[in-house]
Each structure stands twice: as structure tokens, then as C-alpha cells.
Motif scaffolding. Structure first.
Motif, short mmCIF file in Angstrom:
data_model
loop_
_atom_site.label_atom_id
_atom_site.label_comp_id
_atom_site.label_asym_id
_atom_site.label_seq_id
_atom_site.Cartn_x
_atom_site.Cartn_y
_atom_site.Cartn_z
N VAL A 226 70.82 -20.31 42.82
CA VAL A 226 71.28 -19.77 44.25
C VAL A 226 70.28 -18.88 44.88
N THR A 227 69.98 -17.84 44.24
CA THR A 227 68.83 -16.98 44.83
C THR A 227 67.58 -17.77 45.10
N GLU A 228 67.12 -18.72 44.18
CA GLU A 228 65.85 -19.61 44.42
C GLU A 228 66.18 -20.27 45.90
N ASN A 229 67.15 -21.12 45.96
CA ASN A 229 67.52 -21.67 47.15
C ASN A 229 67.82 -20.62 48.41
N CYS A 230 68.19 -19.35 48.16
CA CYS A 230 68.33 -18.47 49.37
C CYS A 230 66.80 -18.02 49.65
N HIS A 231 65.81 -18.09 49.00
CA HIS A 231 64.44 -17.57 49.59
C HIS A 231 64.09 -18.95 50.25
N ALA A 232 64.17 -20.29 49.81
CA ALA A 232 63.91 -21.22 50.41
C ALA A 232 64.60 -21.29 51.98
N ALA A 233 65.84 -21.04 51.98
CA ALA A 233 66.54 -21.01 53.17
C ALA A 233 65.95 -19.97 54.25
N MET A 234 65.65 -18.89 53.37
CA MET A 234 65.26 -17.79 54.29
C MET A 234 64.08 -17.87 55.00
N SER A 249 71.98 -17.91 61.75
CA SER A 249 71.79 -19.32 60.83
C SER A 249 71.91 -19.14 59.36
N PHE A 250 71.00 -18.24 58.92
CA PHE A 250 71.08 -18.13 57.44
C PHE A 250 72.37 -17.64 57.03
N MET A 251 73.16 -16.73 57.55
CA MET A 251 74.49 -16.23 57.02
C MET A 251 75.32 -17.31 57.11
N HIS A 252 75.14 -18.28 58.12
CA HIS A 252 76.14 -19.39 58.35
C HIS A 252 75.70 -20.37 57.11
N TRP A 253 74.39 -20.40 56.56
CA TRP A 253 74.13 -21.49 55.70
C TRP A 253 74.59 -20.77 54.37
N LEU A 254 74.66 -19.33 53.99
CA LEU A 254 75.08 -18.51 52.89
C LEU A 254 76.71 -18.57 52.92
N HIS A 255 77.14 -18.73 54.00
CA HIS A 255 78.72 -18.91 53.80
C HIS A 255 79.10 -20.19 53.32
N SER A 256 78.53 -21.22 53.41
CA SER A 256 78.72 -22.64 52.69
C SER A 256 78.98 -22.58 51.45
N TYR A 257 78.28 -21.38 50.59
CA TYR A 257 78.54 -21.61 49.17
C TYR A 257 80.14 -20.85 48.62
N VAL A 258 80.88 -20.75 49.71
CA VAL A 258 82.18 -20.59 49.36
C VAL A 258 83.00 -21.43 48.60
N THR A 259 82.20 -22.76 48.61
CA THR A 259 83.00 -23.91 47.72
C THR A 259 81.92 -23.96 46.46
#
Length: 294
Positions: A226-234, A249-259
Motif C-alpha cells: 500500500v505504501t508503494e501504491n501511495c507513492h505512485a498516487a502521490m 484528491s490524494f486523501m480521497h483516493w487514500l480513503h478508498s482503502y477503508v475496504t
């Protein structure tokens, strides 16, 4: 001489066709079963399509071998003037210098050729880092996104905290005035996000039981992915012109990991693959995918 050049062109064209058809084989394999295969007997259609492509590649390979066999062998080695005398050295180490020198010359020629092509492309696509207007007045120089008042960042973080009620944000400033926030996504994980002004510079995702430092990665494989994917999304959401929108936009994308641990993969429909849940979220639709399915 003209005949040799013609044969060389034929061989190069055959190699080009071979590479193109080999690429088609890998594209077909990566796509797998498609909608145009239909609903009935789609496995057989896919196998027949793959057999046709492999047969075509085999024929292209035969054409390349035939074309290469007609080429004339060079009359002698690549000459470099007086450097040819290196081959007359009695020391074994010095005898190898000639071959290394030939490779160096070839590498230098390629660098010169590629540099000329790059210079042509850059000259036709000039970039200007200054802001221009169509009038006679110059636009005022924009404030750097790395140097903004602390209250601007505080307002942005407060707005995100209100926008995402199931995300708990704790803000501290070990590197004044740049904050480091800890965003706890329910009971799933916590993310440490370091800012440089309005720009996200670093993200680390860990379990709630792990430390909160920025420099140690999680001991769990799922959170490292997930950290690697966060770097890509960042990097994907990075926008110097609209930094606040980029952070939201990044925080909204990160919020999708709630599931993260209960949503199945959108493509294969499984919860686990390789002992991991779907650790990737689509950057537009926010749908979950395994690393192998995205």
C-alpha cells in the motif's frame, strides 16, 4: 555494394516484422480472454488465435534466418588507426584493449546520434517556465507552494478532516513550519504523511500497533505494498498549479482503502491472491484490484 545494402535492408525489415508480431503475441497473452471471443468456446478461440500468432512468428523467424544467411561477412575488423597495433601486444591484458576500444567507439557514436535526435525534439518543443499573458503586462510571480503560511496548511488539513469523517487526522510539526500528519483510516491502518508546504513529500502506511516514524517501513507485506501504491498516487495527483486540489484528491483516493480487507478484486472477484488482498485502488474509479489484476 548496392546489392549488399539491399540485402541488409531486407534483413532489417524482416527483424522489424518479427518484433512487431512477437509483441502481438505478448499483448494477446496479457489481454487473455476478451469480449470479442464471445461467450461460447472462448477458450478454444483464444488458443486458436494464439496458435496463429505463434505460427506467424515462426515464419517470420525463418525469413530472418534466410535473410541473414545471404549477407556478406565483413572483410575485416573495425579499424581504429594506430590502435590496431594493440593486437600485437604480447601481454594478454593489453590484447583485450582493442575490443574494449571498439565497443567504446560504437557506444560514443550511439550517444552522439541519440543526442542529436533529442536536441531536434527539444528544439521543436520548447518549454518556458515563466507565466505569460497575451497583454503587455507581466503576471505577478506566483508564490512557491513550498513556502506558504502555516495557517493555509492548517485550513487545508481541517477541511480534509471534515470532508472525511471516518478518517482521524493528528497533526504535528517536527519540522516547523512543515507538518507531518497521522491519518488513521478506521481500524484498517494509519498513514504518516509529510508535507513541504502544500506539497506531499512522503507517505508511509503502517498498522496501528507499529511505530509512527517516517523512515521505517511496515513489517507487514500488505502495508508495504500500500505504501508503494501511495507513492505512485502521490506523483499522479501532484499539481503545482492546484496544490490544494492535489492534496484533497490524494486523501480521497487514500480513503478508498477503508475496504482494504473486505472488498473483492474488481477483475477476478477474489478477496485474496498471493496471500494479499486487493492492494491497488484505481486512480479514477477507486475500485480495488490485486497487483496482478490491475
Amino acid at each position: 555494394m548496392d546489392r549488399d545494402i539491399e540485402q541488409l535492408n531486407v534483413a532489417l525489415n524482416n527483424v522489424k516484422v518479427l518484433r512487431s508480431n512477437v509483441r502481438s503475441v505478448f499483448e494477446s497473452l496479457s489481454s487473455g480472454l476478451r469480449a470479442d471471443h464471445g461467450d461460447e468456446g472462448k477458450e478454444n478461440k483464444f488458443i486458436l488465435e494464439l496458435q496463429d500468432l505463434l505460427t506467424l512468428v515462426n515464419n517470420n523467424l525463418r525469413d530472418v534466418e534466410n535473410a541473414v544467411s545471404t549477407l556478406t561477412t565483413p572483410p575485416g575488423p573495425f579499424t581504429l588507426g594506430n590502435s590496431t597495433h594493440l593486437s600485437q601486444e604480447t601481454t594478454l591484458e593489453r590484447q583485450q584493449l582493442y575490443g574494449q576500444l571498439v565497443n567504446s567507439y560504437k557506444w560514443t557514436d550511439k550517444i552522439r546520434e541519440y543526442s542529436a535526435i533529442a536536441a531536434t525534439i527539444l528544439a521543436s518543443n520548447s518549454f518556458n517556465k515563466t507565466y505569460k499573458t497575451f497583454g503587455t503586462k507581466r503576471r505577478k510571480t506566483q508564490t512557491s507552494n513550498h513556502n506558504v503560511p502555516p495557517e493555509v496548511i492548517e485550513n487545508l488539513i481541517t477541511g480534509i478532516d471534515r470532508l472525511l469523517p471516518d478518517v482521524t487526522i493528528i497533526c504535528n510539526r517536527p519540522f516547523v513550519p512543515n507538518p507531518v500528519i497521522q491519518a488513521s483510516l478506521g481500524r484498517v491502518f494509519k498513514a504518516m504523511i509529510a508535507f513541504k508546504g502544500l506539497i506531499i513529500e512522503w507517505v508511509v502506511v503502517k498498522a496501528h500497533s507499529e511505530s509512527t516514524d517516517l523512515w521505517t517501513e511496515s513489517r507487514y507485506r500488505v502495508f508495504r505494498k500500500v505504501t508503494e501504491n501511495c507513492h505512485a498516487a502521490m506523483l499522479h495527483f501532484h499539481s503545482p498549479q492546484m496544490p490544494e486540489l492535489a492534496v484533497r484528491s490524494f486523501m480521497h483516493w487514500l480513503h478508498s482503502y477503508v475496504t482494504l480487507f473486505n472488498a473483492p478484486c474488481k477483475r477476478c472477484g477474489n478477496h485474496l491472491r498471493g496471500n494479499l488482498p486487493p492492494t491497488w485502488r484505481d486512480l479514477r474509479m477507486l475500485e480495488p484490484y490485486h497487483e496482478e489484476c490491475k
